[in-house]
Design a protein around this motif. Structure first.
Motif, short mmCIF file in Angstrom:
data_model
loop_
_atom_site.label_atom_id
_atom_site.label_comp_id
_atom_site.label_asym_id
_atom_site.label_seq_id
_atom_site.Cartn_x
_atom_site.Cartn_y
_atom_site.Cartn_z
N TYR A 143 -32.05 -26.27 34.01
CA TYR A 143 -31.90 -25.03 34.75
C TYR A 143 -32.29 -23.84 33.88
O TYR A 143 -32.06 -23.85 32.68
CB TYR A 143 -30.44 -24.84 35.20
N GLU A 144 -32.84 -22.83 34.52
CA GLU A 144 -33.24 -21.60 33.85
C GLU A 144 -32.39 -20.46 34.41
O GLU A 144 -32.30 -20.28 35.63
CB GLU A 144 -34.72 -21.35 34.16
N GLY A 145 -31.75 -19.70 33.52
CA GLY A 145 -30.96 -18.56 33.95
C GLY A 145 -31.86 -17.41 34.36
O GLY A 145 -32.73 -17.00 33.60
N VAL A 146 -31.66 -16.88 35.59
CA VAL A 146 -32.51 -15.80 36.08
C VAL A 146 -31.71 -14.57 36.51
O VAL A 146 -32.30 -13.55 36.85
CB VAL A 146 -33.43 -16.27 37.24
N PHE A 147 -30.38 -14.64 36.50
CA PHE A 147 -29.57 -13.49 36.87
C PHE A 147 -28.19 -13.64 36.25
O PHE A 147 -27.63 -14.74 36.23
CB PHE A 147 -29.42 -13.39 38.39
N ALA A 148 -27.66 -12.54 35.75
CA ALA A 148 -26.30 -12.51 35.21
C ALA A 148 -25.68 -11.16 35.50
O ALA A 148 -26.34 -10.13 35.34
CB ALA A 148 -26.32 -12.77 33.70
N ASN A 149 -24.42 -11.16 35.93
CA ASN A 149 -23.68 -9.92 36.12
C ASN A 149 -22.24 -10.20 35.68
O ASN A 149 -21.56 -11.03 36.27
CB ASN A 149 -23.72 -9.47 37.59
N GLU A 150 -21.81 -9.51 34.63
CA GLU A 150 -20.46 -9.66 34.11
C GLU A 150 -19.67 -8.36 34.24
O GLU A 150 -18.74 -8.13 33.50
CB GLU A 150 -20.51 -10.12 32.64
N ASP A 151 -20.03 -7.54 35.20
CA ASP A 151 -19.32 -6.30 35.46
C ASP A 151 -18.13 -6.63 36.36
O ASP A 151 -18.17 -6.44 37.57
CB ASP A 151 -20.28 -5.28 36.10
N SER A 152 -17.08 -7.15 35.76
CA SER A 152 -15.92 -7.69 36.46
C SER A 152 -15.13 -6.61 37.17
O SER A 152 -15.02 -5.50 36.67
CB SER A 152 -15.03 -8.40 35.44
N PRO A 153 -14.57 -6.95 38.33
CA PRO A 153 -14.66 -8.19 39.11
C PRO A 153 -15.95 -8.24 39.93
O PRO A 153 -16.38 -7.23 40.47
CB PRO A 153 -13.43 -8.14 40.01
N VAL A 154 -16.53 -9.41 40.01
CA VAL A 154 -17.83 -9.57 40.67
C VAL A 154 -17.91 -10.96 41.30
O VAL A 154 -17.28 -11.91 40.81
CB VAL A 154 -18.98 -9.35 39.67
N TYR A 155 -18.68 -11.07 42.39
CA TYR A 155 -18.89 -12.36 43.05
C TYR A 155 -20.27 -12.35 43.70
O TYR A 155 -20.62 -11.37 44.36
CB TYR A 155 -17.82 -12.62 44.12
N ALA A 156 -21.05 -13.40 43.52
CA ALA A 156 -22.41 -13.46 44.06
C ALA A 156 -22.56 -14.65 45.00
O ALA A 156 -21.87 -15.67 44.85
CB ALA A 156 -23.43 -13.59 42.92
N LYS A 157 -23.47 -14.49 45.96
CA LYS A 157 -23.80 -15.59 46.87
C LYS A 157 -25.20 -15.36 47.42
O LYS A 157 -25.73 -14.24 47.38
CB LYS A 157 -22.79 -15.68 48.01
#
Length: 185
Positions: free
Chosen positions: A120-134
């Motif tokens: 797998y290749e990482g293409v997105f990261a968000n650690e601006d907590s609290p956060v949830y992606a879908k």
């Protein structure tokens, strides 16, 4: 302890907080691929945790907090939600991994990985907590609860949803909406 944890987590949620938001071009090399994982099958929570732990873009804080939740079960679960969808146009389904706290289930970080070779290749990261992606309708949606003074951790006053699409080997923001609920809702 739960309140102290929530206060600690929410302390970095102000308007000035930047967190990690990786929206640039995808890396050339796979950043995370545990050896036993076959991208054609669903990931276990343990496999997903290994992918995140091996990703050098993931903060040390998130990696250190990524442990199985305390449980009476011999095989405790990691505080991870794993979902799949197609958003990058890659060879297989993209993987969205959301890391949460064990108690309050507050989002510590959201990551998107796409199949690349045997891993797998990482293409997105968000650690601006609290956060949830879908992934919804071929787009990446990142949701952040909005807290007003006096809101409890369980009950934010609203939320902000940022929508991204995959364009030219990177995610590009295409929309941002805020919804604020009245206290009677």
């Amino acid at each position: 302890m739960g309140v102290a944890t929530a206060i600690l987590l929410l302390g970095g949620c102000g308007q000035g907080s930047q967190g990690v938001r990786e929206e640039g071009p995808a890396e050339n090399e796979p950043v995370a691929a545990p050896s036993p994982t076959d991208p054609s099958r669903a990931l276990s929570k343990k496999d997903a945790a290994e992918i995140v732990k091996r990703d050098p873009r993931v903060s040390l804080e998130v990696r250190e907090r990524l442990r199985p939740c305390p449980s009476k079960e011999p095989e405790a679960d990691y505080p991870i939600d794993v979902s799949y969808g197609r958003v990058t146009g890659g060879a297989g389904p993209d993987v969205v991994i959301n890391i949460t706290t064990c108690g309050e289930a507050l989002g510590l970080g959201s990551y998107v990985y796409r199949v690349r070779g045997p891993g797998y290749e990482g293409v997105f990261a968000n650690e601006d907590s609290p956060v949830y992606a879908k992934i919804t309708n071929g787009e990446l949606q990142v949701t952040k609860p909005l807290y007003a003074s006096g809101d409890e951790v369980c009950c934010p006053s609203g939320e902000e949803v940022t929508t991204y699409t995959w364009q030219h080997d990177r995610f590009a923001q295409v929309a941002r909406t805020k919804a604020v609920r009245s206290k009677g809702d």
